[in-house]
Design a protein around this motif. Structure first.
Motif, PDB file in Angstrom:
ATOM      1  N   GLN A   3       0.838  -1.441   0.027  1.00 20.20           N
ATOM      2  CA  GLN A   3      -0.038  -0.393  -0.355  1.00 20.20           C
ATOM      3  C   GLN A   3       0.916   0.975   0.203  1.00 20.20           C
ATOM      4  O   GLN A   3       1.894   1.329   0.715  1.00 20.20           O
ATOM      5  N   LEU A   4       0.689   1.773  -1.210  1.00 19.83           N
ATOM      6  CA  LEU A   4       1.161   3.587  -1.369  1.00 19.83           C
ATOM      7  C   LEU A   4       0.549   3.775  -1.613  1.00 19.83           C
ATOM      8  O   LEU A   4      -0.881   4.868  -0.762  1.00 19.83           O
ATOM      9  N   VAL A   5       1.078   5.336   0.107  1.00 22.54           N
ATOM     10  CA  VAL A   5       0.987   7.372   0.494  1.00 22.54           C
ATOM     11  C   VAL A   5       1.144   7.913   0.264  1.00 22.54           C
ATOM     12  O   VAL A   5       2.762   8.186   0.624  1.00 22.54           O
ATOM     13  N   GLU A   6       0.672   8.802  -0.305  1.00 24.73           N
ATOM     14  CA  GLU A   6       1.957  10.116  -1.330  1.00 24.73           C
ATOM     15  C   GLU A   6       1.459  11.297  -0.344  1.00 24.73           C
ATOM     16  O   GLU A   6       0.425  11.095   0.116  1.00 24.73           O
ATOM     17  N   CYS A  22       6.614   9.080  -0.582  1.00 18.53           N
ATOM     18  CA  CYS A  22       5.547   8.303  -0.046  1.00 18.53           C
ATOM     19  C   CYS A  22       5.741   6.559   0.521  1.00 18.53           C
ATOM     20  O   CYS A  22       7.145   6.197   0.677  1.00 18.53           O
ATOM     21  N   TYR A  95       1.922  10.450  -8.715  1.00 19.05           N
ATOM     22  CA  TYR A  95       1.683   8.963  -8.128  1.00 19.05           C
ATOM     23  C   TYR A  95       3.218   8.265  -8.084  1.00 19.05           C
ATOM     24  O   TYR A  95       3.650   8.099  -8.857  1.00 19.05           O
ATOM     25  N   GLY A 115      -0.514   4.808  -5.691  1.00 11.92           N
ATOM     26  CA  GLY A 115      -1.138   5.662  -4.309  1.00 11.92           C
ATOM     27  C   GLY A 115      -2.128   6.527  -5.273  1.00 11.92           C
ATOM     28  O   GLY A 115      -2.670   6.714  -6.031  1.00 11.92           O
ATOM     29  N   GLN A 116      -2.900   7.336  -4.062  1.00  9.74           N
ATOM     30  CA  GLN A 116      -4.358   7.773  -4.316  1.00  9.74           C
ATOM     31  C   GLN A 116      -3.317   8.922  -4.863  1.00  9.74           C
ATOM     32  O   GLN A 116      -4.232   9.873  -5.876  1.00  9.74           O
TER      33      GLN A 116
END
Length: 124
Positions: A3-6, A22, A95, A115-116
């Motif tokens: 899971q990736l979150v920037e 990220c 992203y 990610g988002q």
């Protein structure tokens, strides 16, 4: 899976700098080749830069060479993008993406996770 979150996007003046991060959770971060892509309004998502599993190989798009720097800290499961001398043309949603690969693909369809996104807006 990963899971990736920037984070780190924002609105800046042309010529300014930003650093995107990220954070990855899930499967071991160091097993993924990572990339940054961006998508401007009305345009397709494009490759910006990619980095190999341990960071010994990088690939940059011509448009960002000499201005952007990718790095990774596998101990912190975090990917970074240092963006200097920002231009209005750099305005996009950025992203981070991951692929289970030993090479650094430049085609977005090769990547398995993303990610988002984080909005970067550069104004004159």
């Amino acid at each position: 899976q990963v899971q990736l979150v920037e984070s780190g996007g924002g609105r800046v003046q042309a010529g300014d700098s930003l650093r995107l991060a990220c954070e990855a959770t899930g499967r071991t971060f160091g097993t993924y080749t990572m990339g940054w892509f961006r998508q401007a309004p009305g345009k397709e998502r494009e490759f910006v830069v990619g980095i190999s599993l341990v960071g010994d190989s990088t690939v940059y798009a011509d448009s960002v060479k000499g201005r952007f720097t990718i790095s990774r800290d596998n101990a912190k499961s975090t990917l970074y993008l240092q963006m200097n001398s920002l231009e209005q043309e750099d305005t996009a949603v950025y992203y981070c993406e991951a692929v289970f690969s030993v090479t650094v693909p430049q085609r977005e369809e090769k990547y398995d996770f993303w990610g988002q996104g984080s909005q970067v807006t550069v104004v004159s």
